[in-house]
Design an enzyme around this catalytic site. Structure first.
Site, PDB file in Angstrom:
ATOM      1  N   HIS A  82     -22.487  87.887 -37.899  1.00  0.00           N
ATOM      2  CA  HIS A  82     -22.677  89.277 -37.453  1.00  0.00           C
ATOM      3  C   HIS A  82     -24.075  89.760 -37.802  1.00  0.00           C
ATOM      4  O   HIS A  82     -24.616  89.415 -38.852  1.00  0.00           O
ATOM      5  CB  HIS A  82     -21.599  90.205 -38.011  1.00  0.00           C
ATOM      6  CG  HIS A  82     -21.554  90.351 -39.503  1.00  0.00           C
ATOM      7  ND1 HIS A  82     -22.176  91.392 -40.173  1.00  0.00           N
ATOM      8  CD2 HIS A  82     -20.958  89.616 -40.471  1.00  0.00           C
ATOM      9  CE1 HIS A  82     -21.951  91.289 -41.467  1.00  0.00           C
ATOM     10  NE2 HIS A  82     -21.222  90.207 -41.695  1.00  0.00           N
TER      11      HIS A  82
ATOM     12  N   ASP B 167     -24.757  93.136 -37.564  1.00  0.00           N
ATOM     13  CA  ASP B 167     -24.687  94.532 -38.023  1.00  0.00           C
ATOM     14  C   ASP B 167     -24.625  94.568 -39.538  1.00  0.00           C
ATOM     15  O   ASP B 167     -24.302  93.558 -40.188  1.00  0.00           O
ATOM     16  CB  ASP B 167     -23.486  95.264 -37.417  1.00  0.00           C
ATOM     17  CG  ASP B 167     -22.135  94.695 -37.858  1.00  0.00           C
ATOM     18  OD1 ASP B 167     -22.026  93.445 -37.966  1.00  0.00           O
ATOM     19  OD2 ASP B 167     -21.197  95.472 -38.113  1.00  0.00           O
TER      20      ASP B 167
ATOM     21  N   GLU C 258     -18.813  93.608 -37.060  1.00  0.00           N
ATOM     22  CA  GLU C 258     -17.976  93.042 -38.128  1.00  0.00           C
ATOM     23  C   GLU C 258     -17.741  94.075 -39.209  1.00  0.00           C
ATOM     24  O   GLU C 258     -16.636  94.215 -39.733  1.00  0.00           O
ATOM     25  CB  GLU C 258     -18.647  91.789 -38.719  1.00  0.00           C
ATOM     26  CG  GLU C 258     -17.696  90.938 -39.568  1.00  0.00           C
ATOM     27  CD  GLU C 258     -17.565  91.375 -41.020  1.00  0.00           C
ATOM     28  OE1 GLU C 258     -16.585  90.960 -41.676  1.00  0.00           O
ATOM     29  OE2 GLU C 258     -18.409  92.141 -41.502  1.00  0.00           O
ATOM     30  N   GLU C 259     -18.775  94.812 -39.557  1.00  0.00           N
ATOM     31  CA  GLU C 259     -18.656  95.759 -40.672  1.00  0.00           C
ATOM     32  C   GLU C 259     -17.806  96.985 -40.323  1.00  0.00           C
ATOM     33  O   GLU C 259     -17.525  97.811 -41.189  1.00  0.00           O
ATOM     34  CB  GLU C 259     -20.046  96.197 -41.150  1.00  0.00           C
ATOM     35  CG  GLU C 259     -20.931  95.062 -41.675  1.00  0.00           C
ATOM     36  CD  GLU C 259     -20.440  94.434 -42.985  1.00  0.00           C
ATOM     37  OE1 GLU C 259     -19.332  94.762 -43.435  1.00  0.00           O
ATOM     38  OE2 GLU C 259     -21.192  93.612 -43.535  1.00  0.00           O
TER      39      GLU C 259
ATOM     40  N   ASP D 183     -20.915  83.434 -43.970  1.00  0.00           N
ATOM     41  CA  ASP D 183     -20.837  84.863 -44.299  1.00  0.00           C
ATOM     42  C   ASP D 183     -20.063  85.046 -45.593  1.00  0.00           C
ATOM     43  O   ASP D 183     -19.384  86.054 -45.794  1.00  0.00           O
ATOM     44  CB  ASP D 183     -20.155  85.606 -43.135  1.00  0.00           C
ATOM     45  CG  ASP D 183     -20.287  87.118 -43.239  1.00  0.00           C
ATOM     46  OD1 ASP D 183     -21.205  87.590 -43.924  1.00  0.00           O
ATOM     47  OD2 ASP D 183     -19.457  87.831 -42.636  1.00  0.00           O
TER      48      ASP D 183
ATOM     49  N   HIS E  73      -9.657 131.715 -52.223  1.00  0.00           N
ATOM     50  CA  HIS E  73     -10.246 132.030 -53.524  1.00  0.00           C
ATOM     51  C   HIS E  73      -9.345 131.418 -54.589  1.00  0.00           C
ATOM     52  O   HIS E  73      -8.138 131.697 -54.627  1.00  0.00           O
ATOM     53  CB  HIS E  73     -10.335 133.549 -53.683  1.00  0.00           C
ATOM     54  CG  HIS E  73     -11.101 133.970 -54.891  1.00  0.00           C
ATOM     55  ND1 HIS E  73     -10.611 133.810 -56.171  1.00  0.00           N
ATOM     56  CD2 HIS E  73     -12.323 134.548 -55.004  1.00  0.00           C
ATOM     57  CE1 HIS E  73     -11.503 134.270 -57.030  1.00  0.00           C
ATOM     58  NE2 HIS E  73     -12.560 134.736 -56.351  1.00  0.00           N
TER      59      HIS E  73
ATOM     60  N   ARG F 286      -6.198  95.057 -49.638  1.00  0.00           N
ATOM     61  CA  ARG F 286      -6.546  93.652 -49.363  1.00  0.00           C
ATOM     62  C   ARG F 286      -5.252  92.863 -49.358  1.00  0.00           C
ATOM     63  O   ARG F 286      -4.434  93.001 -50.281  1.00  0.00           O
ATOM     64  CB  ARG F 286      -7.465  93.107 -50.462  1.00  0.00           C
ATOM     65  CG  ARG F 286      -8.795  93.803 -50.557  1.00  0.00           C
ATOM     66  CD  ARG F 286      -9.755  93.368 -49.473  1.00  0.00           C
ATOM     67  NE  ARG F 286     -10.916  94.254 -49.456  1.00  0.00           N
ATOM     68  CZ  ARG F 286     -11.979  94.060 -48.683  1.00  0.00           C
ATOM     69  NH1 ARG F 286     -12.048  93.012 -47.881  1.00  0.00           N
ATOM     70  NH2 ARG F 286     -12.970  94.910 -48.700  1.00  0.00           N
TER      71      ARG F 286
ATOM     72  N   HIS G 291     -23.248  95.247 -49.563  1.00  0.00           N
ATOM     73  CA  HIS G 291     -22.668  96.597 -49.396  1.00  0.00           C
ATOM     74  C   HIS G 291     -23.179  97.585 -50.453  1.00  0.00           C
ATOM     75  O   HIS G 291     -22.763  98.737 -50.441  1.00  0.00           O
ATOM     76  CB  HIS G 291     -21.126  96.598 -49.423  1.00  0.00           C
ATOM     77  CG  HIS G 291     -20.492  95.836 -48.297  1.00  0.00           C
ATOM     78  ND1 HIS G 291     -19.209  96.080 -47.857  1.00  0.00           N
ATOM     79  CD2 HIS G 291     -20.966  94.839 -47.507  1.00  0.00           C
ATOM     80  CE1 HIS G 291     -18.916  95.257 -46.853  1.00  0.00           C
ATOM     81  NE2 HIS G 291     -19.973  94.491 -46.629  1.00  0.00           N
TER      82      HIS G 291
END
Ligand code: BES
Ligand code: MN
Ligand code: MN
Length: 466
Positions: free
Chosen positions: A86, A88, A158-159, A185, A218, A333, A432
């Protein structure tokens, strides 16, 4: 591959200059403000492929960012490698934490990169690694030593979850027909501990929004009587882990692959120094799922993390306000055999269920990807193993990574082929993050290793060794 290796040696400086050119283009896929730069980047990759000797170089528009394709077909009977990567990059923020501007590449030395590293957004993830593939290809073509067919598919999303690449693959099955996919990658364990990635975690990425009153209030006049969405969101998020750092979403672990003790033991023999790890991160302790080591927690176990959280007043100084809304970006993940769609559904159902009646919650699915495990008993894994052994002078270890590359699982489903994840970055290269960098050692080692991979892969096929 002698001519190829000589070619690489005599073009070292030019290869680096070309990397600098690519790194100057801010191809941030997540932010529409960079749309033209992303496009420029696609054109730069296309030029680079053409210059390297690829034919049929084309830029394919998508509803998002373009996909760049190029190929060199020597003979239909030769094996075909599809190179995926990638162009990007992640947003450079927070910009003020960089020691040099993110899109003005500079070389600095570090403790793990005594020969110097290129500092810039995308240096390691993934422009530097894509360029390794293109330059290795260029060297083989120029030397007349390319031993098989090659196709390149370099994407610009990809990102942001590779949202349009799946459809492109389905619509271009013939164009992309190949025997295997090669991806650079990922990382190696250390510059003197080569490794090949044999697993990637899957991903669910969601945004949640908690809404309380119809407007900001408030915090003195209404505070104490009306639920504060930020307080509620914080409590909801806190409840997603128990005291052992297990995730509390019902059914979350149902499909999780149980890795055998034997394999876990092997995994934990990989060189890893927890003290060094903590020193590098400047933390006094680590936190993770009870019963697992750090290496296991970042590879074979699933996780849930808040990636961003906002709401109310975050400007300079103080403003008393009881906000109407609070939001968070949450990722999970995944590991084999969890399913990204199913886990997203479990999360959304659970979050709606635990939300108290005095707020409204909304869960938005941003993107996801399936976990992958790549086999080691394939001709391509063997070829990668032999190639790295040759250039590192040491056998590479198989290692599962904690990161995700959402499209890899799809290659198997749609193109029916396995992938080899032969990356050359280091986990400490700050991908990142501010000060992302890629070692010169790693860049050149990659370029030198890839041609050996090609020759091993193609001779394995010809001899019918497997
Ligand atoms: N190259 C990384 C993934 C990676 C990093 C794998 C290090 C192995 C070691 C990739 O560009 C990436 O960052 N993927 C994202 C997923 C994407 C959908 C945003 C990730 O893992 O967060
Ligand atoms: Mn990447
Ligand atoms: Mn990335």
């Amino acid at each position: 591959m002698e001519k190829t290796q000589n070619y690489i040696q005599s073009n070292r400086q030019r290869y680096l200059d070309e990397l600098f050119e690519l790194l100057r283009i801010p191809s941030v896929s997540a932010d529409p403000a960079y749309k033209n730069d992303v496009r420029r980047m696609a054109e730069a990759i296309a030029d680079s492929l053409r210059k390297a000797g690829a034919d049929g170089v084309s830029i394919h528009d998508t509803p998002g960012h373009p996909i760049v394709y190029g190929q060199k077909i020597l003979h239909p009977k030769l094996p075909t490698v599809l190179v995926y990567g990638h162009y990007d990059v992640q947003p450079p923020d927070p910009k003020d934490l960089w020691h040099s501007p993110p899109f003005e590449p500079t070389i600095r030395k570090t403790a793990v990169h005594p020969d110097g590293a290129v500092f810039a957004r995308g240096a390691c993830d993934d422009k530097g690694q894509v360029l390794m593939q293109v330059k290795a290809f260029e060297a083989m073509v120029a030397s007349g030593e390319l031993p098989c067919n090659v196709k390149f598919m370099i994407e610009g999303e990809e990102e942001v979850g590779s949202t349009n690449l799946g459809q492109f693959c389905r619509e271009h099955k013939d164009l992309l027909a190949c025997d295997m996919v090669m991806v650079s990658d990922t990382s190696i364990i250390a510059n003197d501990v080569p490794s090949i990635t044999v697993g990637l975690r899957g991903l669910c990425y969601l945004e949640v929004e908690v809404t309380g009153p119809n407007r900001d209030l408030h915090s003195g006049v209404y505070g104490g009587a009306v639920a504060n969405p930020i307080n509620v969101l914080a409590a909801l998020i806190a409840s997603l882990h128990d005291e052992n750092m297990h995730i509390t979403i019902p059914g979350f672990y149902d499909e999780v692959e149980v890795v055998g003790l034997e394999e876990r033991k092997k995994m934990n023999q990989a060189p890893f120094d927890e003290k060094e790890y903590m020193t590098d991160l400047k933390v006094n302790g680590l936190l993770g799922e009870k019963g697992y080591t750090t290496l296991e927690r970042t590879s074979i176990r699933p996780t849930l993390d808040v990636n961003g959280i906002w709401g109310g007043y975050t400007g300079e100084g103080a403003k008393t306000v009881l906000p109407s809304k609070a939001s968070a970006k949450i990722s999970m993940r995944l590991v084999p055999h969890q399913d990204s769609k199913k886990i997203t559904r479990l999360f959304a159902d659970h979050f709606a269920k635990i939300a108290p009646p005095y707020v409204k919650v909304e869960v938005r699915d941003l993107h996801g990807g399936q976990p992958v495990v790549t086999p080691t008993n394939t001709p391509e894994y063997q070829a990668a193993h032999l190639a790295m052994s040759k250039t590192f002078g040491k056998e590479p270890l198989p290692q599962r990574s904690g990161g995700s590359i959402p499209i890899v699982a799809l290659f198997e489903d749609v193109l029916g082929v396995k992938s080899v994840l032969m990356g050359f970055g280091l986990d400490s290269d700050n991908i990142h993050s501010p000060d992302e960098h890629f070692g010169l050692f790693n860049f050149y080692k990659g370029i030198e290793t890839i041609p050996y991979f090609y020759s091993e892969r193609s001779s394995a096929e010809l001899i019918g060794r497997f």
